[in-house]
Design a protein around this motif. Structure first.
Motif, PDB file in Angstrom:
ATOM      1  N   PHE A 165       0.843  -1.188   0.000  1.00 50.21           N
ATOM      2  CA  PHE A 165       0.000   0.000   0.000  1.00 50.21           C
ATOM      3  C   PHE A 165       0.883   1.244   0.000  1.00 50.21           C
ATOM      4  O   PHE A 165       1.885   1.308   0.721  1.00 50.21           O
ATOM      5  N   ALA A 166       0.494   2.231  -0.808  1.00 50.59           N
ATOM      6  CA  ALA A 166       1.169   3.523  -0.741  1.00 50.59           C
ATOM      7  C   ALA A 166       0.879   4.170   0.610  1.00 50.59           C
ATOM      8  O   ALA A 166      -0.234   4.076   1.133  1.00 50.59           O
ATOM      9  N   LEU A 167       1.893   4.812   1.169  1.00 51.93           N
ATOM     10  CA  LEU A 167       1.751   5.531   2.436  1.00 51.93           C
ATOM     11  C   LEU A 167       1.781   7.029   2.152  1.00 51.93           C
ATOM     12  O   LEU A 167       2.854   7.600   1.961  1.00 51.93           O
ATOM     13  N   PRO A 168       0.619   7.683   2.091  1.00 51.63           N
ATOM     14  CA  PRO A 168       0.619   9.142   1.885  1.00 51.63           C
ATOM     15  C   PRO A 168       1.403   9.843   2.983  1.00 51.63           C
ATOM     16  O   PRO A 168       1.268   9.517   4.167  1.00 51.63           O
ATOM     17  N   GLY A 169       2.231  10.792   2.571  1.00 55.51           N
ATOM     18  CA  GLY A 169       3.132  11.428   3.524  1.00 55.51           C
ATOM     19  C   GLY A 169       2.438  12.116   4.678  1.00 55.51           C
ATOM     20  O   GLY A 169       2.985  12.193   5.778  1.00 55.51           O
ATOM     21  N   PHE A 170       1.213  12.610   4.476  1.00 54.93           N
ATOM     22  CA  PHE A 170       0.542  13.341   5.561  1.00 54.93           C
ATOM     23  C   PHE A 170       0.190  12.431   6.724  1.00 54.93           C
ATOM     24  O   PHE A 170       0.042  12.898   7.859  1.00 54.93           O
ATOM     25  N   LEU A 171       0.045  11.120   6.481  1.00 61.24           N
ATOM     26  CA  LEU A 171      -0.284  10.194   7.574  1.00 61.24           C
ATOM     27  C   LEU A 171       0.897   9.989   8.519  1.00 61.24           C
ATOM     28  O   LEU A 171       0.692   9.660   9.691  1.00 61.24           O
ATOM     29  N   SER A 172       2.093  10.173   8.016  1.00 64.54           N
ATOM     30  CA  SER A 172       3.280  10.030   8.866  1.00 64.54           C
ATOM     31  C   SER A 172       3.852  11.373   9.282  1.00 64.54           C
ATOM     32  O   SER A 172       4.866  11.426   9.984  1.00 64.54           O
ATOM     33  N   ALA A 174       5.095  13.550   7.177  1.00 63.47           N
ATOM     34  CA  ALA A 174       6.213  13.906   6.308  1.00 63.47           C
ATOM     35  C   ALA A 174       5.865  15.002   5.316  1.00 63.47           C
ATOM     36  O   ALA A 174       6.761  15.633   4.753  1.00 63.47           O
ATOM     37  N   SER A 175       4.580  15.223   5.056  1.00 63.79           N
ATOM     38  CA  SER A 175       4.184  16.226   4.074  1.00 63.79           C
ATOM     39  C   SER A 175       2.755  16.669   4.339  1.00 63.79           C
ATOM     40  O   SER A 175       2.042  16.064   5.154  1.00 63.79           O
ATOM     41  N   GLU A 176       2.322  17.706   3.630  1.00 65.20           N
ATOM     42  CA  GLU A 176       0.941  18.162   3.695  1.00 65.20           C
ATOM     43  C   GLU A 176       0.089  17.309   2.748  1.00 65.20           C
ATOM     44  O   GLU A 176       0.589  16.784   1.757  1.00 65.20           O
ATOM     45  N   PRO A 177      -1.201  17.146   3.039  1.00 64.62           N
ATOM     46  CA  PRO A 177      -2.041  16.315   2.170  1.00 64.62           C
ATOM     47  C   PRO A 177      -2.272  16.975   0.817  1.00 64.62           C
ATOM     48  O   PRO A 177      -2.309  18.196   0.696  1.00 64.62           O
ATOM     49  N   SER A 178      -2.417  16.150  -0.210  1.00 64.01           N
ATOM     50  CA  SER A 178      -2.800  16.610  -1.543  1.00 64.01           C
ATOM     51  C   SER A 178      -4.018  15.808  -1.984  1.00 64.01           C
ATOM     52  O   SER A 178      -4.346  14.767  -1.393  1.00 64.01           O
ATOM     53  N   SER A 179      -4.686  16.261  -3.031  1.00 63.70           N
ATOM     54  CA  SER A 179      -5.881  15.563  -3.499  1.00 63.70           C
ATOM     55  C   SER A 179      -5.559  14.146  -3.958  1.00 63.70           C
ATOM     56  O   SER A 179      -6.405  13.252  -3.872  1.00 63.70           O
ATOM     57  N   GLU A 180      -4.323  13.917  -4.433  1.00 63.65           N
ATOM     58  CA  GLU A 180      -3.929  12.578  -4.877  1.00 63.65           C
ATOM     59  C   GLU A 180      -3.724  11.614  -3.709  1.00 63.65           C
ATOM     60  O   GLU A 180      -3.662  10.400  -3.901  1.00 63.65           O
ATOM     61  N   ASP A 181      -3.622  12.155  -2.498  1.00 63.40           N
ATOM     62  CA  ASP A 181      -3.375  11.308  -1.313  1.00 63.40           C
ATOM     63  C   ASP A 181      -4.648  10.677  -0.749  1.00 63.40           C
ATOM     64  O   ASP A 181      -4.562   9.702   0.013  1.00 63.40           O
ATOM     65  N   ILE A 182      -5.806  11.229  -1.075  1.00 57.09           N
ATOM     66  CA  ILE A 182      -7.013  10.879  -0.337  1.00 57.09           C
ATOM     67  C   ILE A 182      -7.416   9.423  -0.539  1.00 57.09           C
ATOM     68  O   ILE A 182      -7.576   8.661   0.426  1.00 57.09           O
ATOM     69  N   LYS A 183      -7.586   9.011  -1.771  1.00 56.74           N
ATOM     70  CA  LYS A 183      -8.022   7.629  -2.006  1.00 56.74           C
ATOM     71  C   LYS A 183      -6.994   6.602  -1.520  1.00 56.74           C
ATOM     72  O   LYS A 183      -7.380   5.602  -0.905  1.00 56.74           O
ATOM     73  N   PRO A 184      -5.672   6.811  -1.751  1.00 54.70           N
ATOM     74  CA  PRO A 184      -4.704   5.859  -1.173  1.00 54.70           C
ATOM     75  C   PRO A 184      -4.759   5.795   0.354  1.00 54.70           C
ATOM     76  O   PRO A 184      -4.598   4.715   0.933  1.00 54.70           O
ATOM     77  N   ALA A 185      -4.999   6.941   1.009  1.00 58.52           N
ATOM     78  CA  ALA A 185      -5.063   6.947   2.475  1.00 58.52           C
ATOM     79  C   ALA A 185      -6.234   6.108   2.964  1.00 58.52           C
ATOM     80  O   ALA A 185      -6.092   5.293   3.891  1.00 58.52           O
ATOM     81  N   PHE A 186      -7.405   6.277   2.353  1.00 57.36           N
ATOM     82  CA  PHE A 186      -8.572   5.525   2.788  1.00 57.36           C
ATOM     83  C   PHE A 186      -8.516   4.059   2.337  1.00 57.36           C
ATOM     84  O   PHE A 186      -9.106   3.192   2.988  1.00 57.36           O
TER      85      PHE A 186
END
Length: 221
Positions: A165-172, A174-186
């Motif tokens: 699974f991709a780990l969006p950086g905002f969950l750790s 490491a970065s601010e959330p982007s629109s591309e992060d939402i579906k991978p996070a959920f």
């Protein structure tokens, strides 16, 4: 009626409200409202009875906003996964913030994903985002193993990205959330909630979750 409430310092509590379906009570005994509760029972392990007095009415506002209605329903379903009378004050504070604060859709989606991550932790199934499971490094953690729930750095993950699974950086952090992060996070939180909780208890994923994720992902672009 049986009233289910999240109580500071006491967690998820249930109690009988006599006349709870009467017009007087039905007006405020709704999901999303806050109340001052008094609980009485002969013994500590009894169901007991509640008397309730409204302190914050949100139901009318919630019913008028489909996004907020689905959010409250999803949060209620999540809280129902917790054991009774086990304090989870951080989760309660998170719920109140998600409902009451004024969120941009992208920020709301990110905060809800963080809430699901913390819910997994509180249920005893937290993911390890501190170090790479393969190399032990703390930097550039980009994926999560579906088998162990541990982070993997980009270098170690490269040959196996189709299995991780991709780990969006905002969950750790490491970065601010982007629109591309939402579906991978959920996708990440949904997989582990299903594996450890929904399927394990033979219950369906909350019906509002899919719509809410799609709506927030679209609105956050």
């Amino acid at each position: 009626m049986i009233l289910e409430a999240m109580v500071p310092g006491r967690g998820r509590c249930l109690g009988l409200v006599r006349g709870g379906r009467s017009p007087r009570h039905a007006a405020f005994l709704q999901a999303g409202n806050s109340a001052q509760l008094t609980w009485r029972a002969r013994l500590e392990d009894h169901l007991g009875t509640f008397t309730a007095e409204a302190t914050r009415l949100r139901a009318a506002e919630i019913l008028a906003d489909r996004q907020k209605l689905y959010l409250v329903q999803l949060l209620a379903d999540h809280l129902r996964l917790l054991p009774e009378r086990d304090p989870h004050d951080e989760l309660l504070r998170g719920v109140i913030s998600l409902i009451d604060d004024d969120w941009h859709p992208l920020d709301l989606a990110a905060e809800l994903a963080r809430f699901e991550m913390y819910l997994l932790e509180e249920l005893g199934f937290g993911l390890d985002l501190e170090t790479c499971a393969v190399t032990g490094v703390h930097e550039n953690l980009t994926h999560i193993s579906p088998r162990t729930g541990r982070a993997v750095c980009a270098e170690a993950a490269a040959p196996y990205t189709d299995r991780l699974f991709a780990l969006p950086g905002f969950l750790s952090g490491a970065s601010e959330p982007s629109s591309e992060d939402i579906k991978p996070a959920f996708a990440l939180t949904g997989y582990f909630l299903d594996r450890h909780v929904w399927s394990a208890r033979q219950i369906e994923q909350p019906s509002t979750r899919e719509w809410l994720i799609a709506h927030l992902a679209s609105a956050g672009q």
